[in-house]
Design a protein around this motif. Sequence first.
Motif, PDB file in Angstrom:
ATOM      1  N   THR A 110       0.827  -1.215   0.000  1.00 54.10           N
ATOM      2  CA  THR A 110       0.000   0.000   0.000  1.00 54.10           C
ATOM      3  C   THR A 110       0.859   1.262   0.000  1.00 54.10           C
ATOM      4  O   THR A 110       0.598   2.211  -0.747  1.00 54.10           O
ATOM      5  CB  THR A 110      -0.934   0.002   1.221  1.00 54.10           C
ATOM      6  OG1 THR A 110      -1.709  -1.205   1.216  1.00 54.10           O
ATOM      7  CG2 THR A 110      -1.865   1.202   1.180  1.00 54.10           C
ATOM      8  N   GLN A 111       1.912   1.284   0.820  1.00 52.29           N
ATOM      9  CA  GLN A 111       2.758   2.471   0.900  1.00 52.29           C
ATOM     10  C   GLN A 111       3.435   2.761  -0.428  1.00 52.29           C
ATOM     11  O   GLN A 111       3.497   3.912  -0.873  1.00 52.29           O
ATOM     12  CB  GLN A 111       3.811   2.288   1.993  1.00 52.29           C
ATOM     13  CG  GLN A 111       4.666   3.530   2.252  1.00 52.29           C
ATOM     14  CD  GLN A 111       3.853   4.700   2.760  1.00 52.29           C
ATOM     15  OE1 GLN A 111       3.051   4.546   3.677  1.00 52.29           O
ATOM     16  NE2 GLN A 111       4.034   5.877   2.167  1.00 52.29           N
ATOM     17  N   ARG A 112       3.921   1.691  -1.087  1.00 57.94           N
ATOM     18  CA  ARG A 112       4.570   1.891  -2.395  1.00 57.94           C
ATOM     19  C   ARG A 112       3.581   2.425  -3.415  1.00 57.94           C
ATOM     20  O   ARG A 112       3.913   3.330  -4.187  1.00 57.94           O
ATOM     21  CB  ARG A 112       5.178   0.577  -2.885  1.00 57.94           C
ATOM     22  CG  ARG A 112       5.710   0.677  -4.320  1.00 57.94           C
ATOM     23  CD  ARG A 112       6.610  -0.479  -4.672  1.00 57.94           C
ATOM     24  NE  ARG A 112       5.901  -1.733  -4.803  1.00 57.94           N
ATOM     25  CZ  ARG A 112       5.226  -2.106  -5.901  1.00 57.94           C
ATOM     26  NH1 ARG A 112       5.144  -1.286  -6.942  1.00 57.94           N
ATOM     27  NH2 ARG A 112       4.641  -3.274  -5.955  1.00 57.94           N
ATOM     28  N   LYS A 113       2.372   1.888  -3.427  1.00 58.41           N
ATOM     29  CA  LYS A 113       1.365   2.349  -4.379  1.00 58.41           C
ATOM     30  C   LYS A 113       0.983   3.806  -4.111  1.00 58.41           C
ATOM     31  O   LYS A 113       0.775   4.587  -5.056  1.00 58.41           O
ATOM     32  CB  LYS A 113       0.130   1.458  -4.297  1.00 58.41           C
ATOM     33  CG  LYS A 113       0.300   0.109  -4.974  1.00 58.41           C
ATOM     34  CD  LYS A 113       0.474   0.273  -6.474  1.00 58.41           C
ATOM     35  CE  LYS A 113       0.532  -1.043  -7.189  1.00 58.41           C
ATOM     36  NZ  LYS A 113       0.674  -0.879  -8.665  1.00 58.41           N
ATOM     37  N   GLN A 114       0.920   4.169  -2.844  1.00 60.47           N
ATOM     38  CA  GLN A 114       0.624   5.563  -2.513  1.00 60.47           C
ATOM     39  C   GLN A 114       1.743   6.486  -2.979  1.00 60.47           C
ATOM     40  O   GLN A 114       1.483   7.580  -3.493  1.00 60.47           O
ATOM     41  CB  GLN A 114       0.401   5.701  -1.008  1.00 60.47           C
ATOM     42  CG  GLN A 114      -0.891   5.072  -0.519  1.00 60.47           C
ATOM     43  CD  GLN A 114      -1.013   5.084   0.991  1.00 60.47           C
ATOM     44  OE1 GLN A 114      -0.031   5.290   1.719  1.00 60.47           O
ATOM     45  NE2 GLN A 114      -2.227   4.861   1.489  1.00 60.47           N
ATOM     46  N   ASN A 115       2.980   6.031  -2.820  1.00 59.32           N
ATOM     47  CA  ASN A 115       4.120   6.827  -3.288  1.00 59.32           C
ATOM     48  C   ASN A 115       4.097   6.962  -4.806  1.00 59.32           C
ATOM     49  O   ASN A 115       4.374   8.034  -5.359  1.00 59.32           O
ATOM     50  CB  ASN A 115       5.430   6.194  -2.836  1.00 59.32           C
ATOM     51  CG  ASN A 115       5.654   6.312  -1.345  1.00 59.32           C
ATOM     52  OD1 ASN A 115       5.075   7.174  -0.694  1.00 59.32           O
ATOM     53  ND2 ASN A 115       6.490   5.437  -0.790  1.00 59.32           N
ATOM     54  N   GLU A 116       3.779   5.851  -5.498  1.00 57.89           N
ATOM     55  CA  GLU A 116       3.708   5.893  -6.958  1.00 57.89           C
ATOM     56  C   GLU A 116       2.617   6.852  -7.417  1.00 57.89           C
ATOM     57  O   GLU A 116       2.802   7.614  -8.373  1.00 57.89           O
ATOM     58  CB  GLU A 116       3.459   4.494  -7.509  1.00 57.89           C
ATOM     59  CG  GLU A 116       4.641   3.551  -7.374  1.00 57.89           C
ATOM     60  CD  GLU A 116       4.311   2.139  -7.826  1.00 57.89           C
ATOM     61  OE1 GLU A 116       3.121   1.881  -8.160  1.00 57.89           O
ATOM     62  OE2 GLU A 116       5.215   1.285  -7.844  1.00 57.89           O
ATOM     63  N   ALA A 117       1.463   6.789  -6.735  1.00 57.20           N
ATOM     64  CA  ALA A 117       0.367   7.687  -7.091  1.00 57.20           C
ATOM     65  C   ALA A 117       0.753   9.143  -6.862  1.00 57.20           C
ATOM     66  O   ALA A 117       0.412  10.027  -7.654  1.00 57.20           O
ATOM     67  CB  ALA A 117      -0.879   7.325  -6.280  1.00 57.20           C
ATOM     68  N   ARG A 118       1.487   9.378  -5.762  1.00 63.04           N
ATOM     69  CA  ARG A 118       1.923  10.752  -5.470  1.00 63.04           C
ATOM     70  C   ARG A 118       2.898  11.250  -6.538  1.00 63.04           C
ATOM     71  O   ARG A 118       2.788  12.382  -7.006  1.00 63.04           O
ATOM     72  CB  ARG A 118       2.589  10.799  -4.089  1.00 63.04           C
ATOM     73  CG  ARG A 118       3.034  12.187  -3.666  1.00 63.04           C
ATOM     74  CD  ARG A 118       3.614  12.164  -2.263  1.00 63.04           C
ATOM     75  NE  ARG A 118       4.765  11.281  -2.183  1.00 63.04           N
ATOM     76  CZ  ARG A 118       6.018  11.648  -2.519  1.00 63.04           C
ATOM     77  NH1 ARG A 118       6.238  12.885  -2.957  1.00 63.04           N
ATOM     78  NH2 ARG A 118       7.009  10.808  -2.427  1.00 63.04           N
TER      79      ARG A 118
END
Length: 574
Positions: free
Chosen positions: A137-145
Amino acid sequence: MTSLAPETAQSLPHIDSGTESAQDWVRNAIGASGDILYKWDILSDRLNWAGEIEEVLGEGENAIASGHGFNNRIHPEDLPRRLKALSDHFSQGDNYDCEYRVRNGQGVVIWVHDRGRVEIDANGMPVAMSGVMRIITQRKQNEARLERIANYDELTGHFNRARLRDELEHALSFSRRFKVDGAFLVIGVDKLAMVNNAYGYEIGDAVLVAIGQRLDRTLRASDVIGRLGGDRFGVLLTNCPEECVVGCMDRIIQSMREQAIEIDGQSIPITVSIGCVLFPGLVNTAYEVMTKAESALTYAKKAGRCCYNVYRPSEQQTLLHRRAMDIGTQVQQAMRDQRLIFTYQPIIHAQSMTVSKYECLLRMKDLKGEILPAGAFIPVVEQLGMTRLLDRYVLDMTVEELRKDPAAVLSLNISGLTATDQSWLRALIAAVKSTPAIAPRLIVEITETAALHDIEESARFVNVVRDVGCRVAIDDFGAGFTSFRHLKALTVDLVKIDGSFVRNLANNVDQQLFIRNLMGLAGTFGLETVAEFVENEADAQVLIQAGVHYLQGYHYGRPQFDRPWTVGQRILSA
């Protein structure tokens, strides 16, 4: 946490006596990794878990006890992708490696990375599936950001300049193809500097956000809004004839003028000026559209602000545009008729005086059979945004020549735009996969100025081309004064010295010094060098003494339609 299955324990590596048990060892390793393991009995649909299930999925081990139950937790948008990945793995043996969203025990949607392998029975039927799952989840949030930063303006939330330019390119292509009218507007906030000085920059930023929100309410849902930077917004109107464009600009100006913006109890009057470019018209690229719209905005501001100006080309510009369109049509027809042809100029090894390779130089036959040089149509191709199409055609021509003659070693030029064209790279990769022998005999040339325009993108392009086995050359080397850092980042194979430093070299001490320094730079990185435009023996001797590896120019051979020499043959100067 569930206990490990007997078959899992039996497959563990040997643990010396006196140390922790095999199950404890694996349990600790799984816990430290943060992963969870699963075993899915496909026939019974039973799903068993191992690891910190509650920490990962937010519930106990028996909460999701079946494959069907787990599918019900997967996000509806992601479930088809996961099912397809499973189907491909079961039927075709593709790797099962999938990322998707799952609703955990608390109802929170999390991202997981799921990898596994199916077990097949004697009849070739899938009976069980084992795998490992990790929260990402954290990686996906970073990618989205990061994606948001790359595409959206941080202040207003609208598209940024780069994303708006991409949308404009697509709109122009669509407009030309389907004869659909559209427009691009540059909206400038009048005297925003006065607002910043009077109320502060925070209020000024709030004004920009409010203007963006007012544009959202004023324009159609299909219209694209972006912030170009500073006090300017860009608006893309698609499928919008001129009379509708004029009405739209009137509404924008009126919506800003008639109602002040209220911020923190302050009533701030705001007006805007608009520059407009209609398309398809006489514009062909997003850069040209944006530039002309900025110019039209400048005229609107000079006319007193709070008004709009539509870019209108002069009669001379119209005539030039029609001529360019005619040439563009001729080039497209020549591609269909296979009237684009190569001439070949030899590149000579400086020490052995033998032909090392040939550079492919594009020419066009007109309908009368006359040969047109590249200078007669390439600038128009670039102006009309046809560069990528032509570069792809040239790649296909070069590959075909290399396949016909196993002895040919050819060099082709591409534009800076093609260095960011993924479809061109895919075509190159496909050609090399189909005929691997052509890769070491193909050299791709990109100009130094194009390479420096986006050094990171150029570096990625160079790496892909070299990874498939081809070589890369920097053309016109020296014209852009590439720094050590840039040259190191590009990792090319050859540098072609710009002809302006070669002409009349024997009589120019400053140019000789430059050549020596340039050779030292190339030698630092182990690069081979090619001197272009070698037109006499005196210049050639200076170059040879300076250590230049290859020579190219009229002194050794003019471009010719047939191949007057073969690679490796010794050549006398012309």
